[in-house]
Design a protein around this motif. Structure first.
Motif, PDB file in Angstrom:
ATOM      1  N   ASN A  32       0.808  -1.210   0.000  1.00 44.38           N
ATOM      2  CA  ASN A  32       0.000   0.000   0.000  1.00 44.38           C
ATOM      3  C   ASN A  32       0.849   1.271   0.000  1.00 44.38           C
ATOM      4  O   ASN A  32       0.563   2.226  -0.737  1.00 44.38           O
ATOM      5  CB  ASN A  32      -0.939   0.019   1.195  1.00 44.38           C
ATOM      6  N   VAL A  33       1.867   1.269   0.848  1.00 45.97           N
ATOM      7  CA  VAL A  33       2.735   2.446   0.949  1.00 45.97           C
ATOM      8  C   VAL A  33       4.177   1.981   1.108  1.00 45.97           C
ATOM      9  O   VAL A  33       4.446   1.044   1.871  1.00 45.97           O
ATOM     10  CB  VAL A  33       2.371   3.344   2.155  1.00 45.97           C
ATOM     11  N   MET A  34       5.075   2.637   0.415  1.00 36.28           N
ATOM     12  CA  MET A  34       6.509   2.418   0.648  1.00 36.28           C
ATOM     13  C   MET A  34       7.137   3.766   0.946  1.00 36.28           C
ATOM     14  O   MET A  34       6.681   4.803   0.450  1.00 36.28           O
ATOM     15  CB  MET A  34       7.172   1.763  -0.549  1.00 36.28           C
ATOM     16  N   GLY A  35       8.161   3.724   1.758  1.00 39.99           N
ATOM     17  CA  GLY A  35       8.748   4.995   2.137  1.00 39.99           C
ATOM     18  C   GLY A  35      10.184   4.873   2.580  1.00 39.99           C
ATOM     19  O   GLY A  35      10.721   3.779   2.760  1.00 39.99           O
ATOM     20  N   TRP A  36      10.787   6.031   2.710  1.00 38.24           N
ATOM     21  CA  TRP A  36      12.147   6.149   3.213  1.00 38.24           C
ATOM     22  C   TRP A  36      12.123   6.933   4.521  1.00 38.24           C
ATOM     23  O   TRP A  36      11.448   7.968   4.623  1.00 38.24           O
ATOM     24  CB  TRP A  36      13.048   6.853   2.207  1.00 38.24           C
ATOM     25  N   TYR A  37      12.855   6.423   5.477  1.00 37.65           N
ATOM     26  CA  TYR A  37      13.023   7.072   6.765  1.00 37.65           C
ATOM     27  C   TYR A  37      14.514   7.168   7.030  1.00 37.65           C
ATOM     28  O   TYR A  37      15.309   6.463   6.400  1.00 37.65           O
ATOM     29  CB  TYR A  37      12.343   6.260   7.877  1.00 37.65           C
ATOM     30  N   ARG A  38      14.882   8.038   7.950  1.00 44.31           N
ATOM     31  CA  ARG A  38      16.299   8.142   8.288  1.00 44.31           C
ATOM     32  C   ARG A  38      16.471   8.366   9.784  1.00 44.31           C
ATOM     33  O   ARG A  38      15.584   8.894  10.452  1.00 44.31           O
ATOM     34  CB  ARG A  38      16.975   9.267   7.505  1.00 44.31           C
ATOM     35  N   GLN A  39      17.634   7.953  10.264  1.00 41.02           N
ATOM     36  CA  GLN A  39      17.951   8.127  11.675  1.00 41.02           C
ATOM     37  C   GLN A  39      19.395   8.561  11.809  1.00 41.02           C
ATOM     38  O   GLN A  39      20.309   7.820  11.428  1.00 41.02           O
ATOM     39  CB  GLN A  39      17.707   6.833  12.460  1.00 41.02           C
ATOM     40  N   TYR A  93      19.616   5.452   6.325  1.00 45.61           N
ATOM     41  CA  TYR A  93      18.345   5.536   5.622  1.00 45.61           C
ATOM     42  C   TYR A  93      17.714   4.150   5.547  1.00 45.61           C
ATOM     43  O   TYR A  93      18.361   3.183   5.130  1.00 45.61           O
ATOM     44  CB  TYR A  93      18.560   6.100   4.224  1.00 45.61           C
ATOM     45  N   TYR A  94      16.464   4.087   5.954  1.00 45.85           N
ATOM     46  CA  TYR A  94      15.729   2.828   5.995  1.00 45.85           C
ATOM     47  C   TYR A  94      14.543   2.864   5.033  1.00 45.85           C
ATOM     48  O   TYR A  94      13.859   3.877   4.911  1.00 45.85           O
ATOM     49  CB  TYR A  94      15.188   2.578   7.396  1.00 45.85           C
ATOM     50  N   CYS A  95      14.297   1.734   4.415  1.00 49.37           N
ATOM     51  CA  CYS A  95      13.125   1.552   3.567  1.00 49.37           C
ATOM     52  C   CYS A  95      12.036   0.870   4.391  1.00 49.37           C
ATOM     53  O   CYS A  95      12.325  -0.023   5.200  1.00 49.37           O
ATOM     54  CB  CYS A  95      13.504   0.701   2.361  1.00 49.37           C
ATOM     55  N   GLY A 115      18.780  -0.929   6.377  1.00 52.29           N
ATOM     56  CA  GLY A 115      19.338   0.416   6.388  1.00 52.29           C
ATOM     57  C   GLY A 115      20.606   0.533   5.560  1.00 52.29           C
ATOM     58  O   GLY A 115      21.347  -0.437   5.365  1.00 52.29           O
ATOM     59  N   THR A 116      20.840   1.742   5.076  1.00 48.87           N
ATOM     60  CA  THR A 116      22.057   2.046   4.327  1.00 48.87           C
ATOM     61  C   THR A 116      22.574   3.413   4.786  1.00 48.87           C
ATOM     62  O   THR A 116      21.795   4.354   4.946  1.00 48.87           O
ATOM     63  CB  THR A 116      21.811   2.010   2.805  1.00 48.87           C
TER      64      THR A 116
END
Length: 122
Positions: A32-39, A93-95, A115-116
């Motif tokens: 339904n949704v894909m996204g990128w997050y970061r920490q 960065y996480y998917c 993560g990358t």
């Protein structure tokens, strides 16, 4: 269970560009949704950008105009094109993938990649 594998991170100078990829283990038509997050170190994980199965996109204010999220359904891959990078973009960065399933009631399942690392030098 959706498996996500990110790639494309690295070290880049401020003002440079990188493209991150997130390959899914199943057809992204079903996601339904894909996204990128970061920490960043010492900070909470934050949303960077999302894209829905209908190609609707959403961006954090800090990346609007610099980052672009897109997807290739033939490759089951979501991309994050990052331009005009700044040192404050440095983070892991996480998917993320979100599937909404219905079996008598709705259930929301979330999946994360490993993560990358993206490092932007000044």
């Amino acid at each position: 269970q959706v498996q996500l594998v990110e790639s494309g991170g690295g070290l880049v100078q401020a003002g440079g560009s990188l493209r991150l990829s997130c390959a899914a283990s199943e057809s992204i038509f079903s996601i339904n949704v894909m996204g990128w997050y970061r920490q960043a170190p010492g900070k909470e994980r934050e949303l960077v950008a999302t894209i829905t199965r209908y190609d609707s996109t959403n961006y954090a204010d800090s990346v609007k105009g610099r980052f672009t999220i897109s997807r290739d359904t033939a490759k089951n891959t979501v991309y994050l094109q990052m331009n005009s990078l700044k040192p404050e973009d440095t983070a892991v960065y996480y998917c993320k993938a979100v599937k909404i399933l219905y079996s008598g009631s709705y259930a929301l399942n979330e999946y994360w990649g490993q993560g990358t690392q993206v490092t932007v030098s000044s």
